[in-house]
Scaffold this active site. Sequence first.
Site, mmCIF file in Angstrom:
data_model
loop_
_atom_site.group_PDB
_atom_site.id
_atom_site.type_symbol
_atom_site.label_atom_id
_atom_site.label_comp_id
_atom_site.label_asym_id
_atom_site.label_seq_id
_atom_site.Cartn_x
_atom_site.Cartn_y
_atom_site.Cartn_z
ATOM 1 C CG HIS A 49 -2.039 0.964 1.181
ATOM 2 N ND1 HIS A 49 -2.069 2.094 1.973
ATOM 3 C CD2 HIS A 49 -3.186 0.998 0.445
ATOM 4 C CE1 HIS A 49 -3.180 2.767 1.739
ATOM 5 N NE2 HIS A 49 -3.877 2.135 0.826
ATOM 6 C CB CYS A 50 4.065 2.029 1.716
ATOM 7 S SG CYS A 50 3.599 1.510 3.380
ATOM 8 C CB VAL A 51 5.174 1.182 -3.351
ATOM 9 C CG1 VAL A 51 6.333 0.940 -2.384
ATOM 10 C CG2 VAL A 51 4.434 -0.121 -3.651
#
Length: 345
Positions: free
Chosen positions: A334-336
């Site tokens: 999700h972070c990328v």
Amino acid sequence: MPCRPYLPPEWAPQSGVMLTWPHAKSDWAPILGAVEPVFTDIARQIARFEKVLIACCDDAHRTHIAARLAAAGVPAGRLVFGIAPSNDTWARDHGPITVQCQDELTLLDFGFNGWGGKYAHDLDNAITPALYRQDVFGKSPLQAVNLILEGGSIEVDGSGTLLTTERCLLAPTRNPGVSREQLEKKLSELLGLNRFLWLKHGYLAGDDTDSHIDTLARLCDAQTIAYVACDDPADEHYRELKAMEAELKNFTAADGRPYRLVPLPWPQPKYDDDGGRMPATYANFLIINGAVLVPTYEDAADAVALERLRDCFPGREIIGIDCLPLIWQHGSLHCVTMQLPAGVL
């Protein structure tokens, strides 16, 4: 009367997902050969359902990425490229947050300061304006916001509720001098919010975001929260995550009913070469049109996580992606990524 903004939840229809691709001048240089296949797989799976916007550091990088994705069978018509130099790859935190007023979309460009000044961020903070100048976002206007806010620090339900953590949003390194009340007022105006659910507890060792909500607890729909649970009393996280669980049990959804809470399993500890624990979390999944991409870690708990999230998202394909290389840089799937609502691309 001015239109009240609306921040769509992640499960709302999307036009695409933004990625900022790793390169040899980023922190990924030592393990670029391990992490690029992860980005390729993420892009390939997203492209099955919607478009992928890729920020490339220069023209040569774009050529390299296009060749990789072509070799992986990704249709060129699903790809949108933009050129923007970058420090790193965490698009969730430097990408635009898109709000809607009636039929008009606006891209909000919040400030990004490297999670409170921990890392270089000058290039990352300029990515969204750089892409905007290349017309990749269509006709939607871009509005600069004089406030530090990372996409990984907020979860919304589409009904005016924000779920977040005190450790991150109230960190003095983000918006010094801004009180909780001032922050709530500003975010209410910008994002159309009317309820704030603040978690006091919850953290992951190795996480350098000051407890982003997207590593801990995620809204799957307006009634359901999937969250990280630790069942090992000997683990350093046990007490904090139990306290977070108790807080979640006391929260109610916008309709006044208790949330349906779905505990996600706890993978075995993952360590880097220096013995530091890395933040492996199944909560860092990405909802896209028709599917949910779930990070896996070559762990026995992977299958359990996929099954529990399958129950949370009936009608969507659940797709596991090996994200073990991503957590070497303290983030995950999700972070990328940053989803772009329908109408942006």
